[in-house]
Write a protein that holds these residues in place. Structure first.
Motif, mmCIF file in Angstrom:
data_model
loop_
_atom_site.group_PDB
_atom_site.id
_atom_site.type_symbol
_atom_site.label_atom_id
_atom_site.label_comp_id
_atom_site.label_asym_id
_atom_site.label_seq_id
_atom_site.Cartn_x
_atom_site.Cartn_y
_atom_site.Cartn_z
ATOM 1 N N THR A 29 36.581 41.191 44.664
ATOM 2 C CA THR A 29 37.038 40.626 43.568
ATOM 3 C C THR A 29 36.293 39.165 43.341
ATOM 4 O O THR A 29 35.610 38.708 42.227
ATOM 5 N N SER A 47 41.318 40.268 39.042
ATOM 6 C CA SER A 47 41.472 41.674 39.601
ATOM 7 C C SER A 47 41.862 42.529 38.196
ATOM 8 O O SER A 47 42.805 42.285 37.900
ATOM 9 N N GLU A 97 34.934 48.325 42.518
ATOM 10 C CA GLU A 97 35.721 47.924 43.873
ATOM 11 C C GLU A 97 36.550 49.373 44.182
ATOM 12 O O GLU A 97 36.712 50.380 43.150
HETATM 13 MG MG LIG Z 1 40.039 43.049 43.841
#
Ligand SMILES: [Mg+2]
Ligand SMILES: Nc1ncnc2c1ncn2[C@@H]1O[C@H](COP(=O)(O)OP(=O)(O)OP(=O)(O)O)[C@@H](O)[C@H]1O
Length: 166
Positions: A29, A47, A97
């Motif tokens: 992140t 996030s 991610e």
């Molecule tokens: Mg993250």
């Protein structure tokens, strides 16, 4: 990681897919935050733990940034499409991610970024600068691998040099 994200942003084009791999807290992140700054998009990159995906519209002429956390995504293109993002993925920079093994089919071309927390003194740089206890903890080793024609001619070594933005 943030600085690396800013540098990487300069290489990215609309339609690019970036997969971020690394353990919890590796800095995925944080890198994406730098990407968001480099791409000059709206909204702070945080996030996306509870939202799976967030679209950051561009403030200037650049592409939007689509930031996905695939941690709880079962995988596959279908689920990505089900997210019903209000944006065209081919016109965006898409950063995922935990995307490895889940979203590859989004694009034949993609950039894999693997982040490892360096442990011990054999790790490159950082840990031996004598800056005091625990300074080595923050060191990261990042491996970039471009897949597909998009990345074949791209010199990624420019990212290994210290950033120019101070
Ligand atoms: Mg993250
Ligand atoms: N060199 C570094 N690179 C990145 N993050 C660092 C570094 N040193 C310390 N940190 C800290 O580690 C944390 C990394 O968190 P971040 O949310 O970026 O990780 P993540 O890989 O996205 O984790 P998650 O898997 O939970 O999404 C941040 O609090 C950051 O400040």
């Amino acid at each position: 990681m943030r600085e690396l994200g800013r540098s990487l942003a300069r290489l990215l084009l609309p339609g690019d897919l970036v997969l971020l791999t690394g353990e919890l807290g590796a800095g995925k992140t944080t890198l994406t935050r730098g990407l968001g700054e480099g791409l000059d998009v709206r909204g702070a990159v945080t996030s996306p733990t509870f939202v799976i995906a967030r679209v950051h519209p561009p403030l200037g002429d650049g592409p939007p940034l689509v930031h996905v956390d695939a941690y709880r995504l079962g995988g596959g293109l279908e689920e990505m499409e089900d997210l019903d993002l209000d944006v065209s993925l081919p016109e965006s920079v898409v950063v995922v991610e935990w995307g490895e093994g889940k979203v590859e089919e989004l694009s034949e071309d993609r950039l894999h970024v693997v982040i490892e927390r360096s442990v011990g003194s054999e790790a490159a740089g950082g840990a031996e600068d004598g800056a005091g206890d625990g300074s080595g903890e923050d060191a990261r080793t990042v491996t970039l691998t471009g897949v597909g024609g998009r990345w074949a001619g791209q010199d990624l070594s420019v990212l290994a040099e210290p950033g120019e933005n101070g």
